[in-house]
Design an enzyme around this catalytic site. Structure first.
Site, PDB file in Angstrom:
ATOM      1  N   CYS A  24      69.835  40.796  34.080  1.00  0.00           N
ATOM      2  CA  CYS A  24      68.902  41.889  33.788  1.00  0.00           C
ATOM      3  C   CYS A  24      69.494  43.253  34.168  1.00  0.00           C
ATOM      4  O   CYS A  24      69.768  43.503  35.336  1.00  0.00           O
ATOM      5  CB  CYS A  24      67.613  41.597  34.560  1.00  0.00           C
ATOM      6  SG  CYS A  24      66.554  42.996  34.879  1.00  0.00           S
ATOM      7  N   CYS A  27      67.385  45.448  36.554  1.00  0.00           N
ATOM      8  CA  CYS A  27      67.424  44.896  37.918  1.00  0.00           C
ATOM      9  C   CYS A  27      68.609  45.470  38.692  1.00  0.00           C
ATOM     10  O   CYS A  27      68.509  45.735  39.886  1.00  0.00           O
ATOM     11  CB  CYS A  27      67.531  43.365  37.894  1.00  0.00           C
ATOM     12  SG  CYS A  27      66.146  42.561  37.080  1.00  0.00           S
TER      13      CYS A  27
END
Length: 99
Positions: A24, A27
């Site tokens: 991600c 993230c």
């Protein structure tokens, strides 16, 4: 992990749980922001990271639909939940409201 998780989030100290995934992008953007939050707030809070790919049942339990999702726990109860990347000042403001 589960029994440990329960023990960690049951503390009177606010615990920010960062549900993330290695693949991600956002993230990766959030990680250094959370480090700054921890550096500025010190021991008044805890921050833990949960990989949703390794802990799918935990993610499902708290209805984590996207990553990153942050949940603030206090004494075992989820108090606040937000998906996406927030700025340091916004995360600090949320955490301070639970101190």
């Amino acid at each position: 992990m589960k029994s440990n998780f329960k023990k960690i989030v049951s503390s009177a100290t606010p615990v920010l749980v960062d549900f993330y995934a290695d693949w991600c992008g956002p993230c990766k953007v959030l990680a250094p922001i959370l480090k700054e939050v921890k550096d500025s707030m010190g021991d008044s809070i805890k921050i833990i990271k949960i990989d949703v790919d390794k802990n799918p049942s935990l993610a499902a339990k708290y209805q984590v639909r996207g990553v990153p999702t942050m949940i603030v726990f206090k004494e075992g109860k989820p108090m606040w939940q937000q998906s996406g990347v927030l700025q340091k000042k916004d995360i600090v403001r949320v955490l301070e409201s639970y101190l």
